[in-house]
Scaffold this active site. Sequence first.
Site, PDB file in Angstrom:
ATOM      1  N   TYR A 178       0.839  -1.200   0.000  1.00  0.00           N
ATOM      2  CA  TYR A 178       0.000   0.000   0.000  1.00  0.00           C
ATOM      3  C   TYR A 178       0.875   1.252   0.000  1.00  0.00           C
ATOM      4  O   TYR A 178       1.662   1.455   0.930  1.00  0.00           O
ATOM      5  CB  TYR A 178      -0.928   0.009   1.226  1.00  0.00           C
ATOM      6  CG  TYR A 178      -2.011   1.066   1.132  1.00  0.00           C
ATOM      7  CD1 TYR A 178      -3.243   0.784   0.547  1.00  0.00           C
ATOM      8  CD2 TYR A 178      -1.774   2.360   1.573  1.00  0.00           C
ATOM      9  CE1 TYR A 178      -4.213   1.758   0.421  1.00  0.00           C
ATOM     10  CE2 TYR A 178      -2.749   3.350   1.455  1.00  0.00           C
ATOM     11  CZ  TYR A 178      -3.965   3.034   0.881  1.00  0.00           C
ATOM     12  OH  TYR A 178      -4.930   4.011   0.747  1.00  0.00           O
ATOM     13  N   PHE A 235      -5.276   9.177  -4.220  1.00  0.00           N
ATOM     14  CA  PHE A 235      -4.051   8.581  -4.765  1.00  0.00           C
ATOM     15  C   PHE A 235      -3.796   7.298  -3.986  1.00  0.00           C
ATOM     16  O   PHE A 235      -3.726   7.316  -2.763  1.00  0.00           O
ATOM     17  CB  PHE A 235      -2.846   9.504  -4.572  1.00  0.00           C
ATOM     18  CG  PHE A 235      -1.523   8.832  -4.911  1.00  0.00           C
ATOM     19  CD1 PHE A 235      -0.906   9.049  -6.130  1.00  0.00           C
ATOM     20  CD2 PHE A 235      -0.911   7.968  -4.010  1.00  0.00           C
ATOM     21  CE1 PHE A 235       0.298   8.409  -6.447  1.00  0.00           C
ATOM     22  CE2 PHE A 235       0.289   7.325  -4.324  1.00  0.00           C
ATOM     23  CZ  PHE A 235       0.894   7.549  -5.536  1.00  0.00           C
ATOM     24  N   GLU A 236      -3.674   6.208  -4.696  1.00  0.00           N
ATOM     25  CA  GLU A 236      -3.263   4.953  -4.059  1.00  0.00           C
ATOM     26  C   GLU A 236      -2.496   4.166  -5.093  1.00  0.00           C
ATOM     27  O   GLU A 236      -2.900   4.120  -6.255  1.00  0.00           O
ATOM     28  CB  GLU A 236      -4.484   4.086  -3.693  1.00  0.00           C
ATOM     29  CG  GLU A 236      -5.198   4.450  -2.427  1.00  0.00           C
ATOM     30  CD  GLU A 236      -6.414   3.558  -2.156  1.00  0.00           C
ATOM     31  OE1 GLU A 236      -6.982   2.968  -3.098  1.00  0.00           O
ATOM     32  OE2 GLU A 236      -6.793   3.462  -0.986  1.00  0.00           O
ATOM     33  N   VAL A 237      -1.378   3.568  -4.672  1.00  0.00           N
ATOM     34  CA  VAL A 237      -0.754   2.529  -5.480  1.00  0.00           C
ATOM     35  C   VAL A 237      -0.711   1.321  -4.568  1.00  0.00           C
ATOM     36  O   VAL A 237      -0.081   1.368  -3.508  1.00  0.00           O
ATOM     37  CB  VAL A 237       0.674   2.891  -5.926  1.00  0.00           C
ATOM     38  CG1 VAL A 237       1.268   1.758  -6.755  1.00  0.00           C
ATOM     39  CG2 VAL A 237       0.683   4.185  -6.729  1.00  0.00           C
ATOM     40  N   HIS A 272      -9.955   1.906   3.881  1.00  0.00           N
ATOM     41  CA  HIS A 272      -8.710   1.307   3.364  1.00  0.00           C
ATOM     42  C   HIS A 272      -7.567   1.467   4.366  1.00  0.00           C
ATOM     43  O   HIS A 272      -6.761   0.555   4.565  1.00  0.00           O
ATOM     44  CB  HIS A 272      -8.275   1.987   2.060  1.00  0.00           C
ATOM     45  CG  HIS A 272      -9.121   1.640   0.879  1.00  0.00           C
ATOM     46  ND1 HIS A 272      -8.822   2.060  -0.386  1.00  0.00           N
ATOM     47  CD2 HIS A 272     -10.254   0.916   0.770  1.00  0.00           C
ATOM     48  CE1 HIS A 272      -9.725   1.608  -1.238  1.00  0.00           C
ATOM     49  NE2 HIS A 272     -10.610   0.920  -0.556  1.00  0.00           N
TER      50      HIS A 272
END
Length: 349
Positions: A178, A235-237, A272
């Site tokens: 994450y 924004f998430e990778v 999340h």
Amino acid sequence: PNNTVATNDDLDNVKSKAAAKKPTKKVKATFVTLARNEDLYDLLGSIQSVEDRFNHKFNYDWVFLNDVQFSEEFIKETTKSVSGKTKYGVIPYDHWSTPIWINRKQAEEARMDMKKKDIIYGDSVSYRYMCRYESGFFYRHPLMDEYDYYWRVEPSVKFYCDVDYDVFQFMQDNDYEYGFTVALREYIETIPTLWDTTKKFLKEHPKYLAKDNSLEFISDDNGETYNLCHFWSNFEVAKLDFLRGKAYRSYFDALDKSGGFFYERWGDAPVHSIAAALFLNKDKLHFFDDIGYFHGPFTNCPLKEDVRIKGRCSCDPKEDFTFNPASCINQYYKFKGLKKPDELAVYGF
Ligand code: GDP
Ligand code: MN
């Protein structure tokens, strides 16, 4: 040309040929965007930014999801702007509606009450569908099945620095699950019972709590209360297996059954984040201090001189939110034992 002495150029050639021979398999990864047709032109700006700063070099795919059919205009405009393959999916009804176990009257009263209190999106049904979808369903869309990692992008965001390395390869090589750029505190009015619901879940499923978790990042009193810190999920990778796994799935189901997405206004960001903090070991989290990023009203503007030069960053470091007292990156650095940039002496608080 007829020189027998190897030049630097020749040596570079040899090196790059050797590098090219090494079998490197591209990571199975995609950008993913949930959007309305009317978000098109705000989204094209985001796409341009992602492509110019990163993806023109890597050509990763892009999945677009919508609760209604995408217009031809949307498909045409986004297809021409993305350097990778583009895919368009419609969300099934069950994933974008009010479940039968929700008391509609209670949900409506909650919305009216939040409207009176002027809570942002407090009276919106579609915003609740969006938060529930991003919490529990986007990663189950069949278009996502073939991927291992995703990078979420929203309309009207900006990337301020060149990202010259393959971010997905980097996630995979380091075994990160994450990644984030901004962390801040949630409005308590939107999640009054989220933490109690989480504690109840943990009591029933203690096995899901990771041994080396990040509880310290999200609680200042060893889990008694939630300090409201969360990663900003626009924004998430992240690794899809984190969301596909049993821990996250059953956590989401418990939250969904409790009704908090409707009786309150639970956001996908705290959902999340709490899950990442509790179900993952802390070495699975990664703060991208080198990805300059803007989503109104906050900016992650890298302060480090070497990052700014290498990435040709175009943001004003004085506007950086990262080390602002209201930012939870301060908590994150403390709990991870990270060293803040020296440049804080120049730009800091
Ligand atoms: P904010 O960032 O919390 O202010 O919320 P946004 O308005 O940016 O919405 C979050 C994401 O969900 C964005 O990618 C939007 O394009 C998308 N979104 C929000 N509402 C809807 C909706 O009703 N339908 C669809 N298809 N997408 C939505
Ligand atoms: Mn947004």
